[in-house]
Scaffold this motif. Structure first.
Motif, PDB file in Angstrom:
ATOM      1  N   ASP A  39       0.824  -1.215   0.000  1.00 62.70           N
ATOM      2  CA  ASP A  39       0.000   0.000   0.000  1.00 62.70           C
ATOM      3  C   ASP A  39       0.856   1.262   0.000  1.00 62.70           C
ATOM      4  O   ASP A  39       0.704   2.147   0.851  1.00 62.70           O
ATOM      5  CB  ASP A  39      -0.937  -0.009   1.227  1.00 62.70           C
ATOM      6  N   HIS A  63      -3.682  -2.094  -3.834  1.00 66.79           N
ATOM      7  CA  HIS A  63      -4.795  -1.124  -3.884  1.00 66.79           C
ATOM      8  C   HIS A  63      -4.374  -0.183  -5.007  1.00 66.79           C
ATOM      9  O   HIS A  63      -3.780   0.873  -4.749  1.00 66.79           O
ATOM     10  CB  HIS A  63      -4.874  -0.316  -2.586  1.00 66.79           C
ATOM     11  N   LEU A 148     -15.973 -10.322   2.265  1.00 63.28           N
ATOM     12  CA  LEU A 148     -15.555  -9.799   3.572  1.00 63.28           C
ATOM     13  C   LEU A 148     -16.607 -10.187   4.603  1.00 63.28           C
ATOM     14  O   LEU A 148     -17.707  -9.638   4.619  1.00 63.28           O
ATOM     15  CB  LEU A 148     -15.402  -8.277   3.519  1.00 63.28           C
ATOM     16  N   MET A 151     -14.046  -7.774   9.650  1.00 64.26           N
ATOM     17  CA  MET A 151     -12.933  -6.863   9.400  1.00 64.26           C
ATOM     18  C   MET A 151     -12.041  -6.758  10.635  1.00 64.26           C
ATOM     19  O   MET A 151     -12.450  -7.091  11.736  1.00 64.26           O
ATOM     20  CB  MET A 151     -13.442  -5.490   8.956  1.00 64.26           C
ATOM     21  N   SER A 152     -10.824  -6.285  10.397  1.00 68.84           N
ATOM     22  CA  SER A 152      -9.844  -6.211  11.478  1.00 68.84           C
ATOM     23  C   SER A 152      -9.971  -4.926  12.290  1.00 68.84           C
ATOM     24  O   SER A 152      -9.375  -4.812  13.360  1.00 68.84           O
ATOM     25  CB  SER A 152      -8.429  -6.278  10.888  1.00 68.84           C
ATOM     26  N   ILE A 182     -12.373 -12.921   3.637  1.00 68.43           N
ATOM     27  CA  ILE A 182     -11.529 -12.075   4.472  1.00 68.43           C
ATOM     28  C   ILE A 182     -12.214 -12.111   5.832  1.00 68.43           C
ATOM     29  O   ILE A 182     -13.397 -11.753   5.956  1.00 68.43           O
ATOM     30  CB  ILE A 182     -11.497 -10.618   3.953  1.00 68.43           C
ATOM     31  N   VAL A 210      -2.248  -8.053  10.803  1.00 66.28           N
ATOM     32  CA  VAL A 210      -1.195  -8.921  11.327  1.00 66.28           C
ATOM     33  C   VAL A 210       0.072  -8.103  11.541  1.00 66.28           C
ATOM     34  O   VAL A 210       0.520  -7.390  10.636  1.00 66.28           O
ATOM     35  CB  VAL A 210      -0.888 -10.082  10.337  1.00 66.28           C
ATOM     36  N   GLN A 221      -7.026   0.304  13.157  1.00 67.62           N
ATOM     37  CA  GLN A 221      -6.502  -1.014  12.762  1.00 67.62           C
ATOM     38  C   GLN A 221      -6.067  -1.772  14.015  1.00 67.62           C
ATOM     39  O   GLN A 221      -5.538  -1.166  14.964  1.00 67.62           O
ATOM     40  CB  GLN A 221      -5.315  -0.861  11.798  1.00 67.62           C
ATOM     41  N   TYR A 223      -3.909  -5.321  15.334  1.00 69.03           N
ATOM     42  CA  TYR A 223      -2.992  -6.377  14.892  1.00 69.03           C
ATOM     43  C   TYR A 223      -2.962  -7.565  15.839  1.00 69.03           C
ATOM     44  O   TYR A 223      -3.055  -7.428  17.055  1.00 69.03           O
ATOM     45  CB  TYR A 223      -1.568  -5.831  14.773  1.00 69.03           C
ATOM     46  N   VAL A 240      -0.006  -9.065   5.448  1.00 74.20           N
ATOM     47  CA  VAL A 240       0.814  -8.087   6.174  1.00 74.20           C
ATOM     48  C   VAL A 240       1.182  -6.924   5.255  1.00 74.20           C
ATOM     49  O   VAL A 240       1.717  -7.151   4.165  1.00 74.20           O
ATOM     50  CB  VAL A 240       2.113  -8.729   6.716  1.00 74.20           C
ATOM     51  N   ARG A 242       2.098  -2.771   6.416  1.00 71.59           N
ATOM     52  CA  ARG A 242       3.117  -1.894   6.991  1.00 71.59           C
ATOM     53  C   ARG A 242       4.176  -2.641   7.790  1.00 71.59           C
ATOM     54  O   ARG A 242       5.325  -2.204   7.854  1.00 71.59           O
ATOM     55  CB  ARG A 242       2.437  -0.806   7.840  1.00 71.59           C
ATOM     56  N   TYR A 245       6.496  -3.671   4.475  1.00 67.10           N
ATOM     57  CA  TYR A 245       7.066  -2.624   3.608  1.00 67.10           C
ATOM     58  C   TYR A 245       7.441  -1.375   4.401  1.00 67.10           C
ATOM     59  O   TYR A 245       8.230  -0.554   3.938  1.00 67.10           O
ATOM     60  CB  TYR A 245       6.127  -2.273   2.438  1.00 67.10           C
TER      61      TYR A 245
HETATM   62  O1  6AU Z   1      -0.938  -4.461   7.586  1.00 61.76           O
HETATM   63  P1  6AU Z   1      -1.565  -3.115   7.311  1.00 61.76           P
HETATM   64  O2  6AU Z   1      -2.393  -2.609   8.454  1.00 61.76           O
HETATM   65  O3  6AU Z   1      -0.581  -2.097   6.830  1.00 61.76           O
HETATM   66  O4  6AU Z   1      -2.538  -3.329   6.044  1.00 61.76           O
HETATM   67  C1  6AU Z   1      -3.616  -4.199   6.060  1.00 61.76           C
HETATM   68  C2  6AU Z   1      -4.187  -4.322   4.666  1.00 61.76           C
HETATM   69  C3  6AU Z   1      -4.735  -3.020   4.084  1.00 61.76           C
HETATM   70  C4  6AU Z   1      -6.230  -3.099   4.303  1.00 61.76           C
HETATM   71  O5  6AU Z   1      -6.944  -2.447   3.272  1.00 61.76           O
HETATM   72  C5  6AU Z   1      -6.506  -4.603   4.274  1.00 61.76           C
HETATM   73  O6  6AU Z   1      -5.300  -5.232   4.695  1.00 61.76           O
HETATM   74  N1  6AU Z   1      -7.603  -5.061   5.166  1.00 61.76           N
HETATM   75  C6  6AU Z   1      -8.666  -5.855   4.658  1.00 61.76           C
HETATM   76  C7  6AU Z   1      -8.649  -6.548   3.390  1.00 61.76           C
HETATM   77  C8  6AU Z   1      -7.482  -7.235   2.927  1.00 61.76           C
HETATM   78  O7  6AU Z   1      -9.669  -6.721   2.752  1.00 61.76           O
HETATM   79  C9  6AU Z   1      -9.769  -6.115   5.458  1.00 61.76           C
HETATM   80  C10 6AU Z   1      -9.742  -5.783   6.825  1.00 61.76           C
HETATM   81  O8  6AU Z   1     -10.642  -6.106   7.575  1.00 61.76           O
HETATM   82  N2  6AU Z   1      -8.645  -5.117   7.310  1.00 61.76           N
HETATM   83  C11 6AU Z   1      -7.585  -4.760   6.521  1.00 61.76           C
HETATM   84  O9  6AU Z   1      -6.629  -4.189   7.042  1.00 61.76           O
HETATM   85  O10 6AU Z   1      -4.431  -3.009   2.702  1.00 61.76           O
END
Ligand code: 6AU
Length: 275
Positions: A39, A63, A148, A151-152, A182, A210, A221, A223, A240, A242, A245
């Motif tokens: 991303d 994305h 989906l 969500m996280s 997801i 994660v 978010q 983790y 995974v 951030r 990368y």
């Molecule tokens: O590890 P991160 O937090 O840098 O990035 C997590 C990536 C991002 C979110 O758009 C995506 O996962 N994501 C999704 C997806 C994959 O559909 C769903 C969700 O519930 N949470 C989430 O973080 O690109």
């Protein structure tokens, strides 16, 4: 959960969708259940990250609407790298409209997602028409779709009855195009799985959110560690962004970090097979 005790390689025969088969074959061949989310703000940077992490992953998630410099040359190069380094491409588009609109968004516009992305995802909120609209475009190309189901992020409304109905919607649509979810848990609850002519219903659960270091970010978010996702919650693929990368220390550090997550994810998978 029964599915979590079966090796990835053995689960291949429970699938007919070419993308699902490819994902499981790559996971087994490269010993990786890691997907890296790239991303970053330019296509050029994203390709740099992919070149560094490609050997460690089963999947690269994009994305493409984030890129300032998107051109079809990006997807051409990504497809070339996916063949050379052996990974599947997942454009994380999160479609969320009526069937007619999503079929246009998936096939057309600047990004023409269906023409290069093996896998994409959709929200279930519009109802089954979203699956019909996407499958019309993607299924003839051998593409796959994830719904989906959870969500996280903190405060997500995709819980309880919504999650259950999402699972049922996928089950109704059949596994020719919808290959999994997801989610943060095994939303394909054991008691809901059907057996047809001795064939188990098998879904791929992919979990974002994660991180080995951070517990979350300032925007909701959350983790968990690879082990929490794979052993405790039964995820098949860890996603995974951030954590990999975003690591400081330049090119070599990103490559090393991807390897560290690959090992953590794979060791967790080997641990759960022994449960
Ligand atoms: O590890 P991160 O937090 O840098 O990035 C997590 C990536 C991002 C979110 O758009 C995506 O996962 N994501 C999704 C997806 C994959 O559909 C769903 C969700 O519930 N949470 C989430 O973080 O690109």
């Amino acid at each position: 959960h029964p599915t979590t005790l079966i090796p990835y390689a053995e689960r291949i025969k429970a699938h007919t969708n070419p993308t699902a088969i490819k994902i499981l074959q790559i996971m087994d061949r490269k010993k990786t259940n890691l997907a890296v989310s790239v991303d970053v703000s330019t296509a050029a940077e994203a390709l740099e990250v992919v070149r560094r992490v490609g050997a460690s992953v089963c999947m690269v998630k994009t994305h493409v609407d984030i890129f300032e410099d998107f051109t079809p040359a990006f997807t051409e190069e990504l497809v070339r790298l996916s063949k050379k380094l052996d990974f599947v491409i997942f454009e994380d588009r999160k479609f969320a409209d009526i069937g007619n609109t999503v079929s246009l968004q998936y096939s057309s516009g600047v990004h023409k997602i269906a023409s290069w992305s093996d896998l994409t995802n959709a929200h279930s909120v519009p109802g089954p028409g979203i699956i019909a609209g996407l499958s019309k475009i993607g299924q003839p190309l051998g593409r796959g779709l994830l719904l989906l189901a959870e969500m996280s992020s903190k405060g997500s409304l995709a819980v309880g009855g919504y999650t259950e109905e999402t699972f049922k919607m996928a089950q109704e649509a059949g596994r020719e195009f919808v290959i999994g979810f997801i989610a943060q848990n095994r939303v394909d609850k054991a008691e809901l799985l059907k057996e047809k002519e001795g064939e188990r219903e098998d879904y791929l659960i992919m979990s974002p959110g994660v991180g080995l270091a951070a517990k979350g970010d300032s925007l909701g978010q959350q983790y968990r560690t690879p082990r929490e996702c794979v052993v405790d919650s039964g995820a098949d693929v860890i996603i995974v962004g951030r954590g990999i990368y975003g690591v400081s220390g330049g090119e070599a550090a990103v490559r090393d970090e991807a390897e560290r997550y690959r090992k953590a994810g794979w060791e967790a998978y080997e641990e759960r097979l022994k449960l």
